[in-house]
Design a protein around this motif. Structure first.
Motif, short mmCIF file in Angstrom:
data_model
loop_
_atom_site.label_atom_id
_atom_site.label_comp_id
_atom_site.label_asym_id
_atom_site.label_seq_id
_atom_site.Cartn_x
_atom_site.Cartn_y
_atom_site.Cartn_z
N ALA A 129 0.82 -1.22 0.00
CA ALA A 129 0.00 0.00 0.00
C ALA A 129 0.85 1.26 0.00
CB ALA A 129 -0.93 0.00 1.21
N PHE A 130 1.92 1.25 0.82
CA PHE A 130 2.76 2.44 0.88
C PHE A 130 3.59 2.61 -0.38
CE2 PHE A 130 6.41 4.85 2.99
CZ PHE A 130 5.78 6.08 2.80
N ALA A 131 4.03 1.50 -0.96
CA ALA A 131 4.74 1.57 -2.23
C ALA A 131 3.87 2.23 -3.29
CB ALA A 131 5.15 0.16 -2.69
N ALA A 132 2.60 1.87 -3.32
CA ALA A 132 1.66 2.47 -4.28
C ALA A 132 1.52 3.97 -4.05
CB ALA A 132 0.31 1.78 -4.18
N LYS A 133 1.47 4.37 -2.78
CA LYS A 133 1.34 5.80 -2.46
C LYS A 133 2.58 6.57 -2.88
CE LYS A 133 -1.78 4.98 1.46
NZ LYS A 133 -2.99 5.58 0.86
N LEU A 134 3.76 6.03 -2.63
CA LEU A 134 5.00 6.71 -3.01
C LEU A 134 5.10 6.86 -4.52
CD1 LEU A 134 7.63 5.15 -0.56
CD2 LEU A 134 6.64 7.44 -0.46
N LEU A 135 4.75 5.81 -5.25
CA LEU A 135 4.76 5.89 -6.70
C LEU A 135 3.69 6.86 -7.20
CD1 LEU A 135 5.25 2.09 -7.46
CD2 LEU A 135 6.85 3.90 -8.08
N GLY A 136 2.56 6.87 -6.52
CA GLY A 136 1.44 7.73 -6.93
C GLY A 136 1.77 9.21 -6.84
N ILE A 137 2.53 9.62 -5.84
CA ILE A 137 2.88 11.04 -5.70
C ILE A 137 4.25 11.35 -6.30
CG2 ILE A 137 1.44 11.32 -3.65
CD1 ILE A 137 4.06 11.29 -1.98
N LYS A 138 4.83 10.35 -6.96
CA LYS A 138 6.14 10.48 -7.62
C LYS A 138 7.26 10.80 -6.62
CE LYS A 138 4.16 11.69 -12.08
NZ LYS A 138 4.11 12.67 -13.20
N ALA A 139 7.08 10.31 -5.41
CA ALA A 139 8.18 10.40 -4.44
C ALA A 139 9.26 9.39 -4.81
CB ALA A 139 7.67 10.14 -3.03
N VAL A 140 8.85 8.36 -5.52
CA VAL A 140 9.79 7.38 -6.06
C VAL A 140 9.68 7.42 -7.58
CG1 VAL A 140 10.35 4.94 -6.29
CG2 VAL A 140 9.73 5.86 -4.06
N ARG A 141 10.83 7.54 -8.22
CA ARG A 141 10.88 7.50 -9.69
C ARG A 141 11.81 6.37 -10.13
NH1 ARG A 141 9.13 12.18 -12.46
NH2 ARG A 141 8.41 13.85 -11.07
N LEU A 142 11.40 5.66 -11.14
CA LEU A 142 12.19 4.55 -11.68
C LEU A 142 12.53 4.84 -13.14
CD1 LEU A 142 10.05 1.70 -10.15
CD2 LEU A 142 12.45 2.11 -9.59
N GLN A 143 13.81 4.83 -13.45
CA GLN A 143 14.27 5.05 -14.82
C GLN A 143 15.41 4.06 -15.14
OE1 GLN A 143 13.47 9.91 -14.77
NE2 GLN A 143 15.44 9.11 -15.41
N PRO A 144 15.07 2.79 -15.29
CA PRO A 144 16.11 1.78 -15.50
C PRO A 144 16.96 2.01 -16.75
CG PRO A 144 13.93 0.87 -15.88
CD PRO A 144 13.72 2.19 -15.25
N ASN A 145 16.41 2.68 -17.76
CA ASN A 145 17.16 2.90 -18.99
C ASN A 145 17.72 4.32 -19.11
OD1 ASN A 145 16.62 0.22 -20.10
ND2 ASN A 145 14.49 0.94 -20.21
N ASP A 146 17.48 5.13 -18.12
CA ASP A 146 18.01 6.50 -18.09
C ASP A 146 18.34 6.84 -16.63
OD1 ASP A 146 18.72 9.09 -18.72
OD2 ASP A 146 16.65 9.84 -18.74
#
Length: 210
Positions: A7-24
Protein backbone atom coordinates in the motif's frame (compact mmCIF):
# COMPACT_ATOMS: atom_id res chain seq x y z
CA UNK A 1 3.39 -9.77 -0.15
CA UNK A 2 3.06 -7.51 2.90
CA UNK A 3 -0.17 -5.50 2.61
CA UNK A 4 1.20 -2.40 4.35
CA UNK A 5 4.40 -2.37 2.28
CA UNK A 6 2.43 -2.80 -0.94
CA UNK A 7 0.00 0.00 0.00
CA UNK A 8 2.76 2.44 0.88
CA UNK A 9 4.74 1.57 -2.23
CA UNK A 10 1.66 2.47 -4.28
CA UNK A 11 1.34 5.80 -2.46
CA UNK A 12 5.00 6.71 -3.01
CA UNK A 13 4.76 5.89 -6.70
CA UNK A 14 1.44 7.73 -6.93
CA UNK A 15 2.88 11.04 -5.70
CA UNK A 16 6.14 10.48 -7.62
CA UNK A 17 8.18 10.40 -4.44
CA UNK A 18 9.79 7.38 -6.06
CA UNK A 19 10.88 7.50 -9.69
CA UNK A 20 12.19 4.55 -11.68
CA UNK A 21 14.27 5.05 -14.82
CA UNK A 22 16.11 1.78 -15.50
CA UNK A 23 17.16 2.90 -18.99
CA UNK A 24 18.01 6.50 -18.09
CA UNK A 25 19.60 6.25 -14.63
CA UNK A 26 19.98 9.01 -12.10
CA UNK A 27 23.30 10.05 -10.57
CA UNK A 28 23.33 10.20 -6.78
CA UNK A 29 25.42 12.68 -4.80
CA UNK A 30 27.83 9.80 -4.10
CA UNK A 31 28.42 9.46 -7.85
CA UNK A 32 26.58 6.13 -8.01
CA UNK A 33 24.40 5.51 -11.04
CA UNK A 34 20.92 4.45 -10.01
CA UNK A 35 17.71 3.38 -11.78
CA UNK A 36 15.70 4.70 -8.81
CA UNK A 37 15.39 8.03 -7.05
CA UNK A 38 13.45 8.39 -3.82
CA UNK A 39 12.45 11.77 -2.40
CA UNK A 40 10.36 11.12 0.70
CA UNK A 41 10.20 14.86 1.42
CA UNK A 42 7.39 14.97 -1.15
CA UNK A 43 5.24 13.15 1.40
CA UNK A 44 4.96 16.38 3.41
CA UNK A 45 3.08 18.04 0.53
CA UNK A 46 0.31 15.41 0.45
CA UNK A 47 -1.76 15.45 3.67
CA UNK A 48 -3.36 12.03 3.17
CA UNK A 49 -0.01 10.33 2.54
CA UNK A 50 1.64 12.32 5.33
CA UNK A 51 -1.03 11.15 7.77
CA UNK A 52 -0.66 7.56 6.54
CA UNK A 53 3.09 7.64 7.23
CA UNK A 54 2.60 9.19 10.66
CA UNK A 55 -0.03 6.66 11.69
CA UNK A 56 1.87 3.63 10.43
CA UNK A 57 5.13 4.72 12.07
CA UNK A 58 3.18 5.24 15.31
CA UNK A 59 1.65 1.77 14.99
CA UNK A 60 5.09 0.23 14.43
CA UNK A 61 6.52 1.97 17.49
CA UNK A 62 3.62 0.99 19.74
CA UNK A 63 3.82 -2.63 18.52
CA UNK A 64 7.57 -3.07 18.85
CA UNK A 65 8.70 -0.49 21.42
CA UNK A 66 5.91 0.11 23.94
CA UNK A 67 8.49 1.29 26.50
CA UNK A 68 9.57 4.25 24.30
CA UNK A 69 10.08 7.53 26.16
CA UNK A 70 11.17 9.88 23.35
CA UNK A 71 11.52 10.13 19.57
CA UNK A 72 14.62 11.23 17.68
CA UNK A 73 14.56 12.18 14.00
CA UNK A 74 17.53 12.00 11.65
CA UNK A 75 18.23 15.36 9.98
CA UNK A 76 17.06 16.54 7.66
CA UNK A 77 14.65 14.22 5.93
CA UNK A 78 13.11 12.68 9.04
CA UNK A 79 12.75 15.81 11.17
CA UNK A 80 9.17 16.45 10.05
CA UNK A 81 8.11 12.79 10.26
CA UNK A 82 9.75 12.38 13.65
CA UNK A 83 8.07 15.48 15.01
CA UNK A 84 4.66 14.30 13.76
CA UNK A 85 5.17 10.89 15.34
CA UNK A 86 6.32 12.37 18.65
CA UNK A 87 3.28 14.67 18.68
CA UNK A 88 0.91 11.77 18.02
CA UNK A 89 2.49 9.83 20.89
CA UNK A 90 2.73 12.88 23.18
CA UNK A 91 6.46 12.24 23.61
CA UNK A 92 9.52 14.51 23.66
CA UNK A 93 11.26 15.03 20.33
CA UNK A 94 14.84 15.79 19.31
CA UNK A 95 16.72 15.54 16.07
CA UNK A 96 20.27 14.53 15.23
CA UNK A 97 22.51 16.43 12.83
CA UNK A 98 25.07 14.64 10.63
CA UNK A 99 27.81 16.35 12.66
CA UNK A 100 28.03 18.92 15.49
CA UNK A 101 27.40 22.55 14.56
CA UNK A 102 30.55 24.60 14.04
CA UNK A 103 29.09 27.58 15.90
CA UNK A 104 26.90 28.43 18.86
CA UNK A 105 26.59 25.52 21.30
CA UNK A 106 28.12 23.06 18.85
CA UNK A 107 25.17 20.71 19.23
CA UNK A 108 24.75 17.56 17.21
CA UNK A 109 21.57 16.57 19.05
CA UNK A 110 18.99 19.36 19.00
CA UNK A 111 16.56 19.05 21.87
CA UNK A 112 16.67 17.69 25.41
CA UNK A 113 17.19 13.96 25.93
CA UNK A 114 18.30 12.89 29.38
CA UNK A 115 20.87 10.06 29.68
CA UNK A 116 19.07 6.73 29.98
CA UNK A 117 16.03 7.88 27.99
CA UNK A 118 14.56 5.08 25.88
CA UNK A 119 14.47 6.46 22.33
CA UNK A 120 13.18 5.25 18.98
CA UNK A 121 14.90 6.79 15.98
CA UNK A 122 12.79 7.85 12.99
CA UNK A 123 14.43 7.89 9.54
CA UNK A 124 12.93 8.55 6.12
CA UNK A 125 15.18 6.47 3.85
CA UNK A 126 17.81 3.80 4.43
CA UNK A 127 20.45 3.47 1.71
CA UNK A 128 23.85 2.28 2.94
CA UNK A 129 22.80 2.99 6.52
CA UNK A 130 25.81 5.19 7.20
CA UNK A 131 24.07 8.45 8.09
CA UNK A 132 21.32 6.65 10.00
CA UNK A 133 23.78 4.77 12.18
CA UNK A 134 25.88 7.91 12.79
CA UNK A 135 22.76 9.35 14.42
CA UNK A 136 22.49 6.25 16.59
CA UNK A 137 26.18 6.62 17.56
CA UNK A 138 25.62 10.24 18.58
CA UNK A 139 22.61 9.31 20.70
CA UNK A 140 24.45 6.46 22.39
CA UNK A 141 27.43 8.74 23.06
CA UNK A 142 25.01 11.07 24.83
CA UNK A 143 23.95 8.21 27.09
CA UNK A 144 20.62 7.60 25.40
CA UNK A 145 19.25 4.06 25.08
CA UNK A 146 18.32 3.45 21.44
CA UNK A 147 15.55 0.85 21.30
CA UNK A 148 15.48 0.65 17.50
CA UNK A 149 14.71 2.53 14.31
CA UNK A 150 11.62 2.90 12.15
CA UNK A 151 11.83 4.24 8.61
CA UNK A 152 9.64 4.87 5.59
CA UNK A 153 11.69 2.99 3.03
CA UNK A 154 14.83 0.91 2.59
CA UNK A 155 16.68 -0.15 -0.53
CA UNK A 156 17.66 -3.33 1.29
CA UNK A 157 21.34 -3.16 0.36
CA UNK A 158 23.30 -6.06 1.90
CA UNK A 159 25.88 -3.56 3.18
CA UNK A 160 23.16 -1.73 5.11
CA UNK A 161 21.70 -4.90 6.57
CA UNK A 162 25.16 -5.93 7.76
CA UNK A 163 25.85 -2.47 9.22
CA UNK A 164 22.62 -2.52 11.23
CA UNK A 165 23.38 -6.03 12.44
CA UNK A 166 26.86 -5.07 13.59
CA UNK A 167 25.54 -1.95 15.30
CA UNK A 168 22.87 -3.96 17.10
CA UNK A 169 20.07 -1.76 15.79
CA UNK A 170 16.69 -3.27 14.96
CA UNK A 171 15.02 -1.73 11.90
CA UNK A 172 11.39 -1.71 10.81
CA UNK A 173 10.31 -0.06 7.55
CA UNK A 174 6.95 0.77 6.01
CA UNK A 175 8.02 -0.40 2.58
CA UNK A 176 11.10 -1.57 0.70
CA UNK A 177 12.70 -1.87 -2.71
CA UNK A 178 11.15 -5.26 -3.49
CA UNK A 179 7.61 -4.02 -2.87
CA UNK A 180 8.19 -0.84 -4.87
CA UNK A 181 9.47 -2.82 -7.86
CA UNK A 182 6.59 -5.30 -7.61
CA UNK A 183 4.04 -2.47 -7.47
CA UNK A 184 5.74 -0.68 -10.38
CA UNK A 185 5.51 -3.83 -12.52
CA UNK A 186 1.89 -4.47 -11.52
CA UNK A 187 0.84 -0.94 -12.48
CA UNK A 188 2.86 -0.87 -15.71
CA UNK A 189 5.31 1.76 -14.49
CA UNK A 190 8.14 -0.56 -15.55
CA UNK A 191 8.08 -3.75 -17.59
CA UNK A 192 8.89 -7.29 -16.55
CA UNK A 193 11.97 -7.00 -18.76
CA UNK A 194 13.31 -4.25 -16.47
CA UNK A 195 13.11 -6.32 -13.30
CA UNK A 196 16.37 -8.21 -13.74
CA UNK A 197 18.25 -4.95 -14.35
CA UNK A 198 16.67 -3.41 -11.25
CA UNK A 199 17.67 -6.44 -9.18
CA UNK A 200 21.24 -6.33 -10.50
CA UNK A 201 21.59 -2.71 -9.39
CA UNK A 202 20.80 -3.54 -5.79
CA UNK A 203 23.41 -6.29 -5.69
CA UNK A 204 26.24 -3.87 -6.50
CA UNK A 205 25.01 -0.27 -6.64
CA UNK A 206 28.49 1.23 -6.36
CA UNK A 207 29.65 -0.36 -9.62
CA UNK A 208 26.37 -0.63 -11.53
CA UNK A 209 26.28 1.28 -14.79
CA UNK A 210 30.02 1.86 -14.91
Amino acid sequence: MDTLKKAFAAKLLGIKAVRLQPNDPFTWASGWKSPIYCDNRKVNSYPAVRTFVKQELVHAIIAHYPEVEAIAGVATGAISQGALVADALSLPFAYVRPKPKDHGMGNQIEGDLEPGTKVVVVEDLISTGGSSLKAVEALRAAGVEVLGMVASHTYGFPVAEEAFRKAGVELFTLTDYDHIIAEAVETGYVSEDDVELLKEWRKSPETWGI
